[in-house]
Design an enzyme around this catalytic site. Sequence first.
Site: not given
Length: 558
Positions: A213, A338, A457
């Site tokens: 991330s 995601d 995610h």
Amino acid sequence: VMMGKLGILVAVVVFLETVSATSLGVVYTEGGMVQGENIRLGFRRHMDVFRGIPFADIPGRFEKPKRHPGWDGVLKATEFRKRCIQVNVLMTDTRGSEDCLYLNIWVPHGRSVSTDLPVMVWIYGGGYLAGGSMGANFLNNYLYSGQEIADRGDVIVVTLGYRVGTLGFLSTGDSSLPGNYGMWDQHAAIAWVHRNIRSFGGDPDNMTIFGESAGGASVSFQTLTPHNRGLFKRAISQSGVALCPWGVNRNPRRFAEEVALKVNCPTNENMVACLKMTDPALLTLAGSLKLSSSPDYPLVHNLALSPVIDGDFLPDEPYNLFHNAADVDYIAGVNDMDGHIFTGLDVPSINSPLVDTSIDDLKRLLRSYTKEKGQAGLDHAFSTYTSTWGSNPNRETIKKTVVEIGTDYIFLVPTQAALYLHAANATTGRTYSYLFSQPNRMGGIGRPYPSWMGADHADDLQYVFGKPFVTPLAYWPRHRDVSGYIIAYWTNFAKTGDPNKGGLRVPVTWPKFTSTGHQYLEINSKMDKNYVRQKMRMRYVHFWTSVLQIIETIKNIK
């Protein structure tokens, strides 16, 4: 008699094993001597764990980190230190400290003390607003414990702390408050590891940085800045690259003035002096997110505290800096859903089995993502994403399309663009692309997420850090399979620059990504040779890069 002799033999073996416990003991570093904790993992398998070694001094407010002055005697590195000051989950309070520039090291040993091991340095994510070098802690099972990766892959794992939120990234866009302090912290930690890791049994000329991330984007930035030349050989970006729409803040001054007003500072020439004297908790709270997202103001556009093009750490637009990564081996990839966690906040109906998601909501989200291009951009985007719908799309199709739009725009397309630019600029650096698709464990009937749910995610983190092995009762065998695969690919890559070679067996040979073939590996528990694919979502990559010119320089991706 026989049994008696056997008993003595066993006693002797156990005695020798405990006496000769392989350990680095006291380690000499540039700041002074440190001693960690030695743990026994099995017969002739030990590990030294160092928690909370300072890699820089307590940082000055809005200043680059400085070298640690050092210490006398032996520093007992047995406790994790506080994370950098940040907002809590509800953004109502703060946690952590300004004294937070520490790192942790896991060193595996076999029958003798390790030397020349590859080194993997982890950079955590959290939107540049939150996160810590140990990650979430549940019953003392820290998410970012390096123990499983180190033990299974025979590599040294390092996790580091860096400043986040206002104190890590606030910037006026000029020299009075240049920003990027959190990026300099990461750089200082990488440089410290490079200078000191030999004393811990590591090879400073074989370092890999990896992150997820905002940590994946940070890894990408660290490969692009000229300041890391020669410090590491390889890099892995999971669900985040410098080209992501949230990667760079292009109007930092406006946000700095918003923060100043919230903490009762002027916005004139006295602003910076006032901010430097303000209570750190108030400053941190003033930089928190507005969580009132909707399809018209999506969450991703609220991530205002991010790196800036400062002429120093980042001398230029990221897409013009890929020559700095020409000799870095690079893996980058995304999870197949995601965008779900973000679009689920912007368009909550996608997670409700009983509520339809309106086509109008989908259009509003697309409009906000394409607003630079006006109505024509929206129309083109809408026709691109609905072309496979047929005349009467069912509710599931519409919901999935919302997730695809978010995934493409926030993560997948920028990652493909970064891979393309890395491959195009590479000299000795190799390039690898992946799509992680192990379905989320919360998906299905009677669960909070829909049954069509893929990998959300951050779903990859538990597998990278070997949680299905640490807490076996919480997972199925297939989860151990996929965790084993990822650890094998990641640590092989750290050792050799080739995820297929390095001592751990992998289920499929992962081909390189090239500017012509665009091959990638789809990673999940079912994978076999049919999971090598090419041209990931090419039609959509082409749409976002060429039609919208989101990333100006790669209009020529075919």
